[in-house]
Design a protein around this motif. Structure first.
Motif, PDB file in Angstrom:
ATOM      1  N   LYS A 106      33.439  50.912  -1.275  1.00 12.43           N
ATOM      2  CA  LYS A 106      33.178  50.686   0.110  1.00 12.43           C
ATOM      3  C   LYS A 106      33.201  51.643   1.092  1.00 12.43           C
ATOM      4  O   LYS A 106      34.083  52.206   1.474  1.00 12.43           O
ATOM      5  N   PHE A 107      32.116  51.838   1.656  1.00 12.56           N
ATOM      6  CA  PHE A 107      31.807  53.060   2.385  1.00 12.56           C
ATOM      7  C   PHE A 107      31.242  52.618   3.616  1.00 12.56           C
ATOM      8  O   PHE A 107      30.961  53.548   4.640  1.00 12.56           O
ATOM      9  N   MET A 108      31.258  51.511   3.816  1.00 14.51           N
ATOM     10  CA  MET A 108      30.168  50.943   5.142  1.00 14.51           C
ATOM     11  C   MET A 108      31.170  49.707   5.713  1.00 14.51           C
ATOM     12  O   MET A 108      31.640  49.017   5.000  1.00 14.51           O
ATOM     13  N   PRO A 109      30.930  49.404   6.919  1.00 14.66           N
ATOM     14  CA  PRO A 109      31.729  48.178   7.403  1.00 14.66           C
ATOM     15  C   PRO A 109      31.028  46.800   6.865  1.00 14.66           C
ATOM     16  O   PRO A 109      31.709  45.848   6.754  1.00 14.66           O
ATOM     17  N   ARG A 110      29.867  46.852   6.432  1.00 16.32           N
ATOM     18  CA  ARG A 110      29.137  45.410   6.250  1.00 16.32           C
ATOM     19  C   ARG A 110      27.756  45.770   5.249  1.00 16.32           C
ATOM     20  O   ARG A 110      27.453  47.041   5.191  1.00 16.32           O
ATOM     21  N   GLN A 111      27.330  44.813   4.834  1.00 13.83           N
ATOM     22  CA  GLN A 111      26.200  44.992   4.048  1.00 13.83           C
ATOM     23  C   GLN A 111      25.003  45.381   5.056  1.00 13.83           C
ATOM     24  O   GLN A 111      25.184  45.005   6.065  1.00 13.83           O
ATOM     25  N   ILE A 112      23.908  46.063   4.477  1.00  9.64           N
ATOM     26  CA  ILE A 112      22.917  46.383   5.071  1.00  9.64           C
ATOM     27  C   ILE A 112      21.619  45.790   4.550  1.00  9.64           C
ATOM     28  O   ILE A 112      21.818  44.923   3.493  1.00  9.64           O
ATOM     29  N   GLY A 113      20.603  45.773   5.214  1.00  7.74           N
ATOM     30  CA  GLY A 113      19.258  45.277   4.580  1.00  7.74           C
ATOM     31  C   GLY A 113      18.416  44.662   5.694  1.00  7.74           C
ATOM     32  O   GLY A 113      17.174  43.901   5.578  1.00  7.74           O
ATOM     33  N   THR A 114      19.106  44.456   6.786  1.00 15.99           N
ATOM     34  CA  THR A 114      18.344  43.687   7.896  1.00 15.99           C
ATOM     35  C   THR A 114      18.314  44.559   9.068  1.00 15.99           C
ATOM     36  O   THR A 114      19.138  45.410   9.343  1.00 15.99           O
ATOM     37  N   ILE A 115      17.192  44.225   9.968  1.00 13.43           N
ATOM     38  CA  ILE A 115      17.120  44.740  11.325  1.00 13.43           C
ATOM     39  C   ILE A 115      18.581  44.791  12.168  1.00 13.43           C
ATOM     40  O   ILE A 115      18.577  45.862  12.853  1.00 13.43           O
ATOM     41  N   ALA A 116      18.965  43.554  12.222  1.00 10.65           N
ATOM     42  CA  ALA A 116      20.160  43.388  13.015  1.00 10.65           C
ATOM     43  C   ALA A 116      21.395  44.191  12.796  1.00 10.65           C
ATOM     44  O   ALA A 116      22.244  44.835  13.445  1.00 10.65           O
ATOM     45  N   SER A 117      21.435  44.721  11.448  1.00  9.15           N
ATOM     46  CA  SER A 117      22.642  45.238  10.791  1.00  9.15           C
ATOM     47  C   SER A 117      22.384  46.790  11.263  1.00  9.15           C
ATOM     48  O   SER A 117      23.435  47.434  11.984  1.00  9.15           O
ATOM     49  N   VAL A 118      21.201  47.230  11.355  1.00  7.65           N
ATOM     50  CA  VAL A 118      20.766  48.631  11.708  1.00  7.65           C
ATOM     51  C   VAL A 118      21.198  48.758  13.403  1.00  7.65           C
ATOM     52  O   VAL A 118      21.724  49.614  13.840  1.00  7.65           O
ATOM     53  N   LEU A 119      20.640  47.688  14.132  1.00  5.69           N
ATOM     54  CA  LEU A 119      20.816  47.817  15.502  1.00  5.69           C
ATOM     55  C   LEU A 119      22.211  47.729  15.959  1.00  5.69           C
ATOM     56  O   LEU A 119      22.537  48.170  16.961  1.00  5.69           O
ATOM     57  N   ALA A 120      22.931  47.132  15.247  1.00  5.47           N
ATOM     58  CA  ALA A 120      24.458  46.956  15.551  1.00  5.47           C
ATOM     59  C   ALA A 120      25.064  48.185  15.294  1.00  5.47           C
ATOM     60  O   ALA A 120      26.145  48.670  15.929  1.00  5.47           O
ATOM     61  N   PHE A 121      24.480  49.197  14.582  1.00  9.43           N
ATOM     62  CA  PHE A 121      25.163  50.651  13.983  1.00  9.43           C
ATOM     63  C   PHE A 121      24.714  51.607  14.997  1.00  9.43           C
ATOM     64  O   PHE A 121      25.541  52.506  15.443  1.00  9.43           O
TER      65      PHE A 121
ATOM     66  N   HIS B 144      33.115  53.720  19.189  1.00 12.03           N
ATOM     67  CA  HIS B 144      32.468  52.562  18.696  1.00 12.03           C
ATOM     68  C   HIS B 144      32.168  53.215  17.050  1.00 12.03           C
ATOM     69  O   HIS B 144      32.413  54.191  17.030  1.00 12.03           O
ATOM     70  N   CYS B 145      32.080  52.378  16.324  1.00 16.44           N
ATOM     71  CA  CYS B 145      31.551  52.601  14.736  1.00 16.44           C
ATOM     72  C   CYS B 145      30.293  52.395  14.370  1.00 16.44           C
ATOM     73  O   CYS B 145      29.680  51.305  15.004  1.00 16.44           O
ATOM     74  N   GLY B 146      29.589  53.434  14.113  1.00 13.39           N
ATOM     75  CA  GLY B 146      28.046  53.250  13.806  1.00 13.39           C
ATOM     76  C   GLY B 146      27.466  54.657  13.299  1.00 13.39           C
ATOM     77  O   GLY B 146      28.195  55.584  12.746  1.00 13.39           O
ATOM     78  N   ILE B 147      26.197  54.985  13.613  1.00 19.53           N
ATOM     79  CA  ILE B 147      25.391  56.064  13.244  1.00 19.53           C
ATOM     80  C   ILE B 147      25.314  56.799  14.679  1.00 19.53           C
ATOM     81  O   ILE B 147      24.547  56.139  15.645  1.00 19.53           O
ATOM     82  N   ASP B 148      25.399  57.829  14.603  1.00 21.49           N
ATOM     83  CA  ASP B 148      25.055  58.850  15.813  1.00 21.49           C
ATOM     84  C   ASP B 148      25.235  60.140  15.435  1.00 21.49           C
ATOM     85  O   ASP B 148      25.139  60.636  14.169  1.00 21.49           O
ATOM     86  N   GLU B 149      25.003  61.120  16.318  1.00 19.58           N
ATOM     87  CA  GLU B 149      24.518  62.615  16.080  1.00 19.58           C
ATOM     88  C   GLU B 149      25.932  63.131  16.059  1.00 19.58           C
ATOM     89  O   GLU B 149      27.040  62.725  16.379  1.00 19.58           O
ATOM     90  N   GLU B 150      26.097  64.223  15.208  1.00 15.66           N
ATOM     91  CA  GLU B 150      27.046  64.995  15.229  1.00 15.66           C
ATOM     92  C   GLU B 150      27.301  65.863  16.369  1.00 15.66           C
ATOM     93  O   GLU B 150      26.290  66.306  16.949  1.00 15.66           O
ATOM     94  N   PRO B 151      28.465  65.977  16.737  1.00 13.02           N
ATOM     95  CA  PRO B 151      29.722  65.946  15.942  1.00 13.02           C
ATOM     96  C   PRO B 151      30.306  64.590  16.393  1.00 13.02           C
ATOM     97  O   PRO B 151      30.260  63.883  17.473  1.00 13.02           O
ATOM     98  N   LEU B 152      30.868  63.924  15.276  1.00 10.50           N
ATOM     99  CA  LEU B 152      31.526  62.473  15.570  1.00 10.50           C
ATOM    100  C   LEU B 152      32.998  62.697  15.790  1.00 10.50           C
ATOM    101  O   LEU B 152      33.629  63.613  15.410  1.00 10.50           O
ATOM    102  N   LEU B 153      33.649  61.658  16.262  1.00  7.15           N
ATOM    103  CA  LEU B 153      35.229  61.602  16.395  1.00  7.15           C
ATOM    104  C   LEU B 153      35.892  61.820  15.013  1.00  7.15           C
ATOM    105  O   LEU B 153      36.871  62.304  14.925  1.00  7.15           O
ATOM    106  N   ALA B 154      35.208  60.766  14.173  1.00  2.96           N
ATOM    107  CA  ALA B 154      35.944  60.504  12.876  1.00  2.96           C
ATOM    108  C   ALA B 154      34.874  60.018  12.010  1.00  2.96           C
ATOM    109  O   ALA B 154      34.429  59.309  12.288  1.00  2.96           O
ATOM    110  N   GLY B 155      35.260  60.142  10.569  1.00  2.00           N
ATOM    111  CA  GLY B 155      34.508  59.508   9.617  1.00  2.00           C
ATOM    112  C   GLY B 155      34.828  58.048   9.375  1.00  2.00           C
ATOM    113  O   GLY B 155      36.085  57.759  10.146  1.00  2.00           O
TER     114      GLY B 155
END
Length: 695
Positions: A601-616, A661-672
């Motif tokens: 498990k390396f992600m918070p939830r399943q992906i595959g939907t537009i909403a899942s990406v927008l939440a990230f 927040h937890c999601g996808i962003d430009e580096e540097p991130l605060l933590a993995g």
């Protein structure tokens, strides 16, 4: 006369100060540009026309009330109609504030003279505001070639041609058998080795091979229709509910259950393409392998007498009927594809979705959903319709009383086929299938099963293929997120999208990108197609192909089960046997590698939907890079992002609102990101140092 000031050369300190000053100026410039772009997020809302809610029960609304429709439902219908009319009138987006509730039902008041009472507090944040959009006369209609009428017409014509050819061969076989009851058929021989290689291949392997290739052609369209159907739903004039669009995922769903889900949501393009693909790629090869018979029956054959190949009418008619069904599905799909997608180009990857979300306030609907599972996202979004307008995603009508059922998805972020509870049984099934091949070939009692059910092994191989295609799709979709989870991913990761890649080209493209696991799984998909072709020939007694136990070495002169009385040659049997076992061993090895590398498990939830990406990405600072990019194609988008020279990751970051927040962003991130760990609760802030909780 003023004295001249003595000039002294700049020292090291002055040079360092100049460099620092230049750096500060650059940083100030970057900060100013960032603030400018950030200010443009949601800029499209400035053109929205706000109108008050009004409702008068007249005409159609009275009729609705008489038919048993509640006042609230009638008011919603009226507000929707009036809002749409106003949008068409002003030629722009219209916002209607939260609809008030009619209390006449409660107090049995007259329907024409009502008191109005709002259900909640005033809608200060606009979360319950409905938005209506005028019809776009220039709505774009981009679609991939595999969804266009030339490609679909070709598939329909091929299906009808194959159906006609199958029936022609069936009629020819029947006529020749009637003319010569003992030896008549499509072709005849005394020993399979008497045939040329071309004749033997044409009879033995070519039919299944052709149908397998035809199934792959349908798979190309199948992937695209499933991937883009949410955008077709969003491009409707009134948009679509979240369940029908931004929360819809067909790609990671089990293939044979997709038509049922699509019927439930009345998304018929997906229904027809799924049925056509399942029938063409799975059912037709199985039926075709059963339709070819060797005459006379095994027990009546003699080495020096003629044998013939005939078409079994019932099985052949089943093949023809399936191909006609495929053609009908293709024709209806062509009709469904008259719709406009609302897309200017291919919305590839995370960047394709992000570019559409910068003009409206749609991202506000994802507040608090950073690590939320899919069912919670759906629960929060089910009171809103969404729409794709002018290449951007917008909030649509607010749904007061949503009747959509929220299905529990569980908290496991992995697709079903990448979980060990599904993966272990699947690998065991492949292993058991591998073991069964020699058993069916060399054990006397088991040989009789394949003689009576010649399609059995083809059917078992088809199950391997269907489940592998699901694994393949899961790996394709997860790859960009896996790269982001490993941090410092290049810009092209945001536009990476393997879901639309031709299955035959996938291994080469993945190798080019050095995504070796994706390439291996893609090779596995091709091997499953070859497997289906090879096992279609296994319906013989393998012991007779062991040197010294058959053919010229057979001690029994009239052995009905001699290798010369079968439809296999010595060479074809052992080549097919070796290929099948090699493929199955390879699939087991690839599957084990997949579950070793991707089952965690390396992600918070399943992906595959537009909403899942927008939440990230709803609070990502990188969103400013996507301002005014909604009309870029994937190539231009990749160049635009690479020009920024930034890297990206999946983890914890400080959002535009200043919170973590937890999601996808430009580096540097605060933590993995680590599954199940809330990083915000594990760190110690500066103002907490010295407090007793952290002593």
């Amino acid at each position: 006369m003023l004295p001249l000031t003595q000039l002294t050369p700049l020292g090291d300190g002055s040079a360092a100060d100049a460099i620092q000053q230049e750096r500060n100026l650059n940083e100030a410039g970057f900060a100013a540009e960032y603030e400018r772009l950030e200010g443009q997020l949601g800029a499209g809302m400035s053109a929205v026309h706000e109108v008050p809610f009004t409702f008068q029960a007249q005409g159609e609304q009275k009729a609705l009330h008489k038919r048993g429709v509640s006042n609230v439902e009638a008011a919603e219908a009226a507000a929707r109609q009036d809002g749409q009319k106003e949008a068409e009138k002003v030629g722009g987006i219209v916002a209607v504030a939260d609809m008030p509730l009619d209390i006449s039902e409660t107090f049995h008041a007259d329907f024409d003279t009502r008191s109005i009472l709002t259900t909640n507090q005033p809608d200060h944040d606009g979360s319950k505001t409905s938005y209506y959009f005028p019809e776009d006369p220039d709505m774009p209609a981009w679609r991939p070639f595999s969804m266009g009428w030339p490609w679909l017409s070709m598939l329909v014509v091929i299906a009808l041609a194959l159906a006609g050819l199958q029936e022609f061969l069936c009629q020819l076989s029947i006529r020749r058998a009637k003319d010569d009851p003992l030896n008549g058929g499509l072709i005849k021989f005394k020993k399979p080795g008497d045939l040329s290689v071309t004749e033997y291949f044409t009879w033995k392997y070519a039919p299944v091979f052709v149908f397998v290739i035809y199934g792959i052609l349908w798979q190309i369209s199948d992937y695209e229709v499933k991937r883009l159907e949410p955008f077709y739903q969003l491009s409707k004039n009134s948009g679509a509910s979240a369940a029908e669009s931004v929360n819809m995922d067909y790609l990671t769903f089990l293939a044979w259950l997709v038509p049922i889900r699509a019927v439930r949501h009345k998304q018929y393009a997906v229904v027809y393409v799924s049925l056509a693909t399942l029938v063409a790629s799975s059912l037709v090869p199985v039926l075709q392998s059963a339709s070819v018979k060797m005459y006379p029956p095994q027990k009546e054959r003699k080495v020096d007498e003629w044998k013939s190949i005939r078409i079994d009418p019932p099985w052949s008619r089943a093949v023809t009927a399936c191909l006609v069904i495929v053609a009908i599905c293709g024709g209806i799909l062509m009709y469904e594809m008259r719709r406009k997608s609302g897309l200017l180009s291919d919305p590839k990857g995370i960047a394709g979705v992000a570019a559409m979300a910068t003009r409206s306030h749609i991202l506000t609907d994802f507040h608090g959903l950073d690590t939320a599972p899919l069912d919670r996202i759906h629960k929060q979004l089910r009171h809103r319709r969404y729409i794709l307008h002018k290449s951007s995603l917008w909030q649509g009508e607010y749904i007061r009383n949503s009747t959509e059922r929220v299905r529990e998805h569980g908290s496991d972020p992995r697709p079903l086929m990448l979980r060990l509870r599904a993966g272990v049984p699947y690998v065991c099934y492949i292993v058991l299938f591998t073991i069964s091949i020699p058993i069916f070939m060399f054990v006397s009692g088991a040989v009789k099963i394949t003689e009576k059910l010649p399609f059995l092994l083809t059917a078992l191989a088809t199950i391997v293929k269907l489940l592998w295609s699901t694994v393949n799709c899961d790996i394709r979709m997860l790859e960009p997120f896996y790269i982001l989870a490993n941090r410092r991913a290049p810009a092209k990761t945001l536009t990476l999208d393997y879901t639309a890649t031709n299955p035959m080209l996938l291994p080469f493209r993945a190798l080019q990108n050095r995504h070796y696991l994706v390439a291996l799984v893609g090779v596995g998909s091709i091997l499953t197609e070859v497997l289906t072709v090879c096992v279609s020939s296994f319906s013989v007694d393998g012991k007779k192909f062991i040197p010294g136990h058959g053919g010229e070495d057979d001690e029994e002169e009239d052995d009905a089960f001699d290798r010369y009385n079968t439809d296999e040659t010595f060479r074809s049997f052992w080549i097919s046997f070796a290929i099948v076992l090699s493929i199955l061993f390879t699939l087991v090895a690839i599957a084990c590698l997949v579950y070793l590398r991707r089952s965690h498990k390396f992600m918070p939830r399943q992906i595959g939907t537009i909403a899942s990406v927008l939440a990230f990405i709803h609070q990502s600072k990188m969103l400013v890079q996507f301002v005014d990019t909604e009309k870029m194609d994937s190539s231009a988008m990749e160049k635009h992002l690479e020009k920024e020279g930034k890297t990206y990751g999946l983890g914890w970051f400080s959002g535009r609102d200043g919170d973590d927040h937890c999601g996808i962003d430009e580096e540097p991130l605060l933590a993995g990101y680590s599954y199940g760990v809330d990083w915000t609760k594990t760190r110690v802030l500066g103002n907490q140092i010295g407090t007793w909780e952290h002593y």
